[in-house]
Design a protein around this motif. Sequence first.
Motif, PDB file in Angstrom:
ATOM      1  N   LEU A  20      39.422  59.015  49.644  1.00 57.96           N
ATOM      2  CA  LEU A  20      39.963  58.154  48.667  1.00 57.96           C
ATOM      3  C   LEU A  20      41.297  57.532  48.928  1.00 57.96           C
ATOM      4  O   LEU A  20      42.272  58.692  49.068  1.00 57.96           O
ATOM      5  CB  LEU A  20      39.873  58.424  47.277  1.00 57.96           C
ATOM      6  CG  LEU A  20      38.331  58.470  46.572  1.00 57.96           C
ATOM      7  CD1 LEU A  20      38.327  59.285  45.326  1.00 57.96           C
ATOM      8  CD2 LEU A  20      37.787  56.977  46.784  1.00 57.96           C
ATOM      9  N   TYR A  43      41.143  51.177  35.586  1.00 56.61           N
ATOM     10  CA  TYR A  43      41.065  51.073  37.031  1.00 56.61           C
ATOM     11  C   TYR A  43      42.298  51.741  37.520  1.00 56.61           C
ATOM     12  O   TYR A  43      43.465  51.758  36.857  1.00 56.61           O
ATOM     13  CB  TYR A  43      40.919  49.532  37.443  1.00 56.61           C
ATOM     14  CG  TYR A  43      42.069  48.529  37.249  1.00 56.61           C
ATOM     15  CD1 TYR A  43      42.947  48.396  38.354  1.00 56.61           C
ATOM     16  CD2 TYR A  43      41.901  47.617  36.176  1.00 56.61           C
ATOM     17  CE1 TYR A  43      44.030  47.649  38.300  1.00 56.61           C
ATOM     18  CE2 TYR A  43      43.133  47.013  36.017  1.00 56.61           C
ATOM     19  CZ  TYR A  43      43.900  46.741  37.053  1.00 56.61           C
ATOM     20  OH  TYR A  43      44.815  45.812  37.133  1.00 56.61           O
ATOM     21  N   PHE A  45      44.947  51.731  40.612  1.00 54.47           N
ATOM     22  CA  PHE A  45      45.763  51.088  41.550  1.00 54.47           C
ATOM     23  C   PHE A  45      46.980  51.594  42.267  1.00 54.47           C
ATOM     24  O   PHE A  45      47.666  52.625  41.415  1.00 54.47           O
ATOM     25  CB  PHE A  45      46.055  49.319  41.139  1.00 54.47           C
ATOM     26  CG  PHE A  45      47.189  49.355  40.306  1.00 54.47           C
ATOM     27  CD1 PHE A  45      46.983  49.739  38.783  1.00 54.47           C
ATOM     28  CD2 PHE A  45      48.513  49.012  40.712  1.00 54.47           C
ATOM     29  CE1 PHE A  45      48.018  49.644  37.900  1.00 54.47           C
ATOM     30  CE2 PHE A  45      49.448  49.073  39.919  1.00 54.47           C
ATOM     31  CZ  PHE A  45      49.034  49.065  38.316  1.00 54.47           C
ATOM     32  N   TRP A  49      49.349  47.902  46.739  1.00 50.53           N
ATOM     33  CA  TRP A  49      48.159  47.030  46.776  1.00 50.53           C
ATOM     34  C   TRP A  49      48.546  45.617  45.951  1.00 50.53           C
ATOM     35  O   TRP A  49      47.528  44.722  46.155  1.00 50.53           O
ATOM     36  CB  TRP A  49      47.015  47.830  46.076  1.00 50.53           C
ATOM     37  CG  TRP A  49      46.631  48.981  46.985  1.00 50.53           C
ATOM     38  CD1 TRP A  49      46.997  49.600  47.803  1.00 50.53           C
ATOM     39  CD2 TRP A  49      45.603  49.880  46.309  1.00 50.53           C
ATOM     40  NE1 TRP A  49      46.509  50.666  48.038  1.00 50.53           N
ATOM     41  CE2 TRP A  49      45.688  51.031  47.126  1.00 50.53           C
ATOM     42  CE3 TRP A  49      44.871  50.029  45.087  1.00 50.53           C
ATOM     43  CZ2 TRP A  49      44.912  52.138  47.054  1.00 50.53           C
ATOM     44  CZ3 TRP A  49      44.163  51.231  44.811  1.00 50.53           C
ATOM     45  CH2 TRP A  49      43.929  52.318  45.828  1.00 50.53           C
ATOM     46  N   PRO A  58      43.513  44.436  43.608  1.00 48.74           N
ATOM     47  CA  PRO A  58      42.734  45.566  44.202  1.00 48.74           C
ATOM     48  C   PRO A  58      42.571  46.700  43.518  1.00 48.74           C
ATOM     49  O   PRO A  58      43.761  47.391  43.611  1.00 48.74           O
ATOM     50  CB  PRO A  58      42.643  45.424  45.679  1.00 48.74           C
ATOM     51  CG  PRO A  58      44.134  45.121  45.785  1.00 48.74           C
ATOM     52  CD  PRO A  58      44.378  44.208  44.792  1.00 48.74           C
ATOM     53  N   TYR A  60      40.318  50.608  41.938  1.00 45.92           N
ATOM     54  CA  TYR A  60      39.132  51.437  41.845  1.00 45.92           C
ATOM     55  C   TYR A  60      38.660  51.824  40.623  1.00 45.92           C
ATOM     56  O   TYR A  60      39.719  52.119  39.618  1.00 45.92           O
ATOM     57  CB  TYR A  60      39.209  52.557  42.784  1.00 45.92           C
ATOM     58  CG  TYR A  60      39.143  52.448  44.160  1.00 45.92           C
ATOM     59  CD1 TYR A  60      38.171  52.964  44.772  1.00 45.92           C
ATOM     60  CD2 TYR A  60      40.349  52.089  44.843  1.00 45.92           C
ATOM     61  CE1 TYR A  60      37.993  52.719  46.246  1.00 45.92           C
ATOM     62  CE2 TYR A  60      40.384  52.062  46.160  1.00 45.92           C
ATOM     63  CZ  TYR A  60      39.381  52.422  46.824  1.00 45.92           C
ATOM     64  OH  TYR A  60      39.255  52.214  48.331  1.00 45.92           O
ATOM     65  N   TRP A  67      32.957  55.884  42.829  1.00 43.21           N
ATOM     66  CA  TRP A  67      33.999  54.937  42.928  1.00 43.21           C
ATOM     67  C   TRP A  67      33.621  53.600  43.517  1.00 43.21           C
ATOM     68  O   TRP A  67      33.072  53.679  44.566  1.00 43.21           O
ATOM     69  CB  TRP A  67      35.424  55.649  43.616  1.00 43.21           C
ATOM     70  CG  TRP A  67      35.901  56.754  42.971  1.00 43.21           C
ATOM     71  CD1 TRP A  67      35.815  58.274  43.301  1.00 43.21           C
ATOM     72  CD2 TRP A  67      36.933  56.704  41.724  1.00 43.21           C
ATOM     73  NE1 TRP A  67      36.455  58.752  42.247  1.00 43.21           N
ATOM     74  CE2 TRP A  67      37.339  57.961  41.454  1.00 43.21           C
ATOM     75  CE3 TRP A  67      37.308  55.433  41.123  1.00 43.21           C
ATOM     76  CZ2 TRP A  67      38.091  58.379  40.501  1.00 43.21           C
ATOM     77  CZ3 TRP A  67      38.274  55.859  40.209  1.00 43.21           C
ATOM     78  CH2 TRP A  67      38.753  57.137  39.670  1.00 43.21           C
ATOM     79  N   ARG A  69      35.085  49.898  44.753  1.00 42.33           N
ATOM     80  CA  ARG A  69      36.482  49.278  44.716  1.00 42.33           C
ATOM     81  C   ARG A  69      36.319  47.637  44.696  1.00 42.33           C
ATOM     82  O   ARG A  69      35.344  47.089  44.879  1.00 42.33           O
ATOM     83  CB  ARG A  69      36.940  49.169  46.302  1.00 42.33           C
ATOM     84  CG  ARG A  69      38.429  48.634  46.271  1.00 42.33           C
ATOM     85  CD  ARG A  69      38.686  48.832  47.774  1.00 42.33           C
ATOM     86  NE  ARG A  69      40.101  48.532  48.169  1.00 42.33           N
ATOM     87  CZ  ARG A  69      40.330  47.261  48.514  1.00 42.33           C
ATOM     88  NH1 ARG A  69      39.639  46.181  48.549  1.00 42.33           N
ATOM     89  NH2 ARG A  69      41.872  47.249  48.731  1.00 42.33           N
ATOM     90  N   LYS A  70      37.111  46.964  43.656  1.00 38.40           N
ATOM     91  CA  LYS A  70      37.072  45.658  43.391  1.00 38.40           C
ATOM     92  C   LYS A  70      38.218  45.062  42.831  1.00 38.40           C
ATOM     93  O   LYS A  70      39.007  45.806  42.205  1.00 38.40           O
ATOM     94  CB  LYS A  70      35.629  45.381  42.487  1.00 38.40           C
ATOM     95  CG  LYS A  70      35.928  46.129  40.995  1.00 38.40           C
ATOM     96  CD  LYS A  70      34.635  45.982  40.468  1.00 38.40           C
ATOM     97  CE  LYS A  70      34.568  46.581  38.895  1.00 38.40           C
ATOM     98  NZ  LYS A  70      33.413  46.450  38.204  1.00 38.40           N
TER      99      LYS A  70
END
Length: 373
Positions: A20, A43, A45, A49, A58, A60, A67, A69-70
């Motif tokens: 990760l 989330y 970050f 990023w 973006p 996780y 996990w 990612r989006k």
Amino acid sequence: MNPSSQGIIGIMVSECAGPLPFAEAAFCRQLCHIGRRQKMTIYVFCPGWVTPGSRSIPGYTFENGKWIRKPFPAPDIIYDRCISHDKRQQRRKQRCLASLSEQQPFVYLARALTGKWSVYQALKQHRFIAPYLPDTVRYESPEHLNRWLLAQEGGAFLKPQNGTHGKRTLYVQNIKGSLGDGLIITGRSGSNQLFRKKFRSKEDGLDWIHRFIANRAYLLQPYLRLNNSRDEPFDVRVLMQKNENGMWSMTGMAVRAGRKHSLTSNLHGGGTAHKAVPYLIKEFGEHRGIQTVRIIQRLAEAIPEHLESHFGRLAELGIDFGVEPGGHVWILEVNSKPGRSSFFRIGDMQGARKSVENPIQYARYLLLRKTLA
């Protein structure tokens, strides 16, 4: 994002190599679980990023046992767990926060303390707290360190102003030789490895220390013998946190003991954790042990509000105390991004659970106040 979400918390952490690409994955996973129970979107970050002008971030989140990612919307609250080791990382974080602020106003869960020197200066102003602070000055030069060593019988302790986990700390002792004064230096490297060096020439030792410090800001203190009866260094870690009502409370207290001849008791340096009250009673006897616990509790209760008056809103503090064989208590460190592993290791499951729940519950408290305002 969960359509019924009662708020979005962004956990800002440092990037790292591995499966990760971010730090503190285990802690963040627990935060995601707790956030879901509180009907909040959580989330993770990293500052690098966030792209200026982008409408999404973006990140996780931990869902269905893994996990994912989006992209996420900008957070309502930022829980800053990102440690900046240099000015470049600090500037990148500031650019990230400025970019997020342009997308939408957010609540910063807690300000970071701005280095050990400024914390020392703030605590020194408090009449009750000041006597428990070791004398501290900023390192200036080899000549400055030499004058300090001549004035201190027990040697000197040097630590980086912005250091963590006991890395790059030094204990410097004077030695007398047939050819003149020398130095023994015990320290921890940047990778937290213990080392020991002996210099027959004091001048050579002081020059080596100056090169080791390089251009980093360092603090200089007297070396305090904070060892237990087995000559192992130990300290007492207290975790103070704000709860679901926005009030400070003590989440837990644990002793961390280092290996014999080790410089620090930090768990990252191979130390072990113990329940504080029985440990202190065993070391100092029942009366003095209980008395020591009470002094530590009173100091731990006084420090958070005093530091908030200087640095702004805080959410949690890890406060480290040293105890000399004679029983005198010293305030060693105050950390606004504390670890929690001590409480898991000693089996204090209530303290361990609260240590993870409190940041989310305090964030929820702030969001509810914002909604009602």
